[in-house]
Design a protein around this motif. Sequence first.
Motif, short mmCIF file in Angstrom:
data_model
loop_
_atom_site.label_atom_id
_atom_site.label_comp_id
_atom_site.label_asym_id
_atom_site.label_seq_id
_atom_site.Cartn_x
_atom_site.Cartn_y
_atom_site.Cartn_z
N LEU A 126 -12.67 7.25 5.61
CA LEU A 126 -12.35 8.02 4.26
C LEU A 126 -11.09 7.79 3.52
O LEU A 126 -10.76 7.57 2.19
CB LEU A 126 -12.54 9.52 4.35
CG LEU A 126 -13.96 10.10 4.53
CD1 LEU A 126 -13.87 11.51 5.07
CD2 LEU A 126 -14.56 9.88 3.44
N ASP A 127 -9.92 7.72 4.48
CA ASP A 127 -8.44 7.33 3.74
C ASP A 127 -8.52 5.83 3.30
O ASP A 127 -8.08 5.51 2.18
CB ASP A 127 -7.65 7.50 4.86
CG ASP A 127 -7.30 9.03 5.01
OD1 ASP A 127 -7.88 10.11 4.28
OD2 ASP A 127 -6.68 9.65 6.20
N GLY A 128 -9.20 5.09 4.21
CA GLY A 128 -9.02 3.66 3.83
C GLY A 128 -9.99 3.40 2.64
O GLY A 128 -9.42 2.48 1.68
N GLY A 129 -11.16 3.95 2.48
CA GLY A 129 -11.95 3.70 1.30
C GLY A 129 -10.98 4.34 -0.10
O GLY A 129 -11.11 3.52 -0.95
N ASN A 130 -10.41 5.48 0.10
CA ASN A 130 -9.59 5.96 -1.19
C ASN A 130 -8.48 4.98 -1.57
O ASN A 130 -8.56 4.94 -2.49
CB ASN A 130 -9.25 7.34 -0.75
CG ASN A 130 -10.38 8.50 -0.83
OD1 ASN A 130 -11.46 8.29 -1.74
ND2 ASN A 130 -10.30 9.48 -0.01
N LEU A 131 -7.82 4.59 -0.46
CA LEU A 131 -6.79 3.52 -0.72
C LEU A 131 -7.23 2.37 -1.18
O LEU A 131 -6.40 1.70 -2.38
CB LEU A 131 -6.12 3.20 0.64
CG LEU A 131 -5.37 4.45 1.02
CD1 LEU A 131 -4.41 4.11 2.61
CD2 LEU A 131 -4.10 4.65 0.35
N ILE A 132 -8.32 2.02 -0.77
CA ILE A 132 -8.91 0.54 -1.73
C ILE A 132 -9.27 1.06 -3.13
O ILE A 132 -8.94 0.15 -3.88
CB ILE A 132 -10.21 0.09 -0.82
CG1 ILE A 132 -9.83 -0.63 0.58
CG2 ILE A 132 -10.88 -0.92 -1.55
CD1 ILE A 132 -10.98 -0.74 1.66
N GLY A 133 -9.92 2.20 -3.30
CA GLY A 133 -10.34 2.32 -4.45
C GLY A 133 -8.95 2.65 -5.43
O GLY A 133 -8.90 2.29 -6.40
N CYS A 134 -8.04 3.25 -4.89
CA CYS A 134 -6.61 3.44 -5.78
C CYS A 134 -5.86 2.04 -5.91
O CYS A 134 -5.65 1.96 -7.11
CB CYS A 134 -5.67 4.38 -4.98
SG CYS A 134 -6.19 6.04 -4.94
N PHE A 135 -6.18 1.14 -4.73
CA PHE A 135 -5.53 -0.21 -5.23
C PHE A 135 -6.14 -0.93 -6.40
O PHE A 135 -5.57 -1.45 -7.12
CB PHE A 135 -5.61 -1.07 -3.87
CG PHE A 135 -5.16 -2.30 -4.07
CD1 PHE A 135 -3.76 -2.85 -4.07
CD2 PHE A 135 -6.17 -3.41 -3.97
CE1 PHE A 135 -3.32 -4.05 -4.30
CE2 PHE A 135 -5.66 -4.66 -4.10
CZ PHE A 135 -4.39 -5.10 -4.22
N GLY A 136 -7.62 -0.75 -6.23
CA GLY A 136 -8.47 -1.46 -7.12
C GLY A 136 -8.03 -0.81 -8.64
O GLY A 136 -7.99 -1.48 -9.53
N THR A 137 -7.93 0.54 -8.74
CA THR A 137 -7.55 1.14 -10.11
C THR A 137 -6.27 0.45 -10.51
O THR A 137 -6.14 0.16 -11.72
CB THR A 137 -7.67 2.58 -9.85
OG1 THR A 137 -9.03 3.20 -9.20
CG2 THR A 137 -7.32 3.45 -11.12
N VAL A 138 -5.29 0.45 -9.72
CA VAL A 138 -3.98 0.01 -10.11
C VAL A 138 -4.08 -1.53 -10.52
O VAL A 138 -3.64 -1.95 -11.54
CB VAL A 138 -2.83 0.10 -9.07
CG1 VAL A 138 -1.52 -0.17 -9.22
CG2 VAL A 138 -2.62 1.67 -8.79
N LEU A 139 -4.75 -2.18 -9.63
CA LEU A 139 -4.88 -3.70 -10.05
C LEU A 139 -5.53 -3.72 -11.30
O LEU A 139 -5.30 -4.48 -12.14
CB LEU A 139 -5.82 -4.33 -9.04
CG LEU A 139 -6.05 -5.78 -9.24
CD1 LEU A 139 -4.53 -6.45 -9.15
CD2 LEU A 139 -6.96 -6.34 -8.12
N PHE A 140 -6.60 -3.03 -11.56
CA PHE A 140 -7.31 -3.16 -12.96
C PHE A 140 -6.36 -2.69 -14.17
O PHE A 140 -6.56 -3.34 -15.11
CB PHE A 140 -8.76 -2.24 -12.74
CG PHE A 140 -9.50 -2.25 -13.97
CD1 PHE A 140 -10.14 -3.27 -14.33
CD2 PHE A 140 -9.31 -0.93 -14.74
CE1 PHE A 140 -10.95 -3.42 -15.58
CE2 PHE A 140 -10.54 -1.14 -16.05
CZ PHE A 140 -10.93 -2.46 -16.33
N LEU A 141 -5.61 -1.67 -13.89
CA LEU A 141 -4.86 -1.16 -14.98
C LEU A 141 -3.77 -2.44 -15.24
O LEU A 141 -3.64 -2.78 -16.51
CB LEU A 141 -4.23 0.05 -14.55
CG LEU A 141 -2.94 0.60 -15.44
CD1 LEU A 141 -3.75 0.90 -16.93
CD2 LEU A 141 -2.27 1.73 -14.85
N LEU A 142 -3.32 -2.89 -14.24
CA LEU A 142 -2.42 -4.16 -14.23
C LEU A 142 -2.96 -5.14 -15.23
O LEU A 142 -2.26 -5.76 -16.17
CB LEU A 142 -1.58 -4.53 -13.12
CG LEU A 142 -0.61 -3.59 -12.37
CD1 LEU A 142 -0.18 -3.82 -11.10
CD2 LEU A 142 0.37 -3.07 -13.40
#
Length: 157
Positions: A126-142
Amino acid sequence: MAASLAVSGWRSIFVALGLLGLANSYLVWCRLPETSERNRHDAPPLMKSYGKLLRSPRFIGFVLGGSFATTAIYAFVSAAPFIFVQQLHRPPHEVGAYLALNFLGTWIGSLAASRLIGRVPPRMLLDGGNLIGCFGTVLFLLLFLRIASPFPVSCCR
């Protein structure tokens, strides 16, 4: 679906999806015996189990986390046609390809989770999936700020 959109309008997509949903429901009813062999005496223990789950803070936390993640996907999927066609001036038939990439990523993530479920503790998944989701969100924003913004962004250079 793109051909359906071009030939008979956007409403035809909902008709096609409704028919696919009915076909899926029929197949579940016919192919999964536990679905059609329900016993009226199964309801009280089932309701008791639901009550126990609803009183569990851990369960509620997992439900809320999953709900927020899937709500973001639904918001993206519902806004994507407008954004791609009206704002980015892409042809309507490309929207399906862009959304297919999104669902391909979801499928790959589900496949990976199904392979890791017995080997990795659930909390770590769960923590890993959430971190991947957060990373993807930040990458998309950038990427968005780099590509779509009329103003230069120094953090992206």
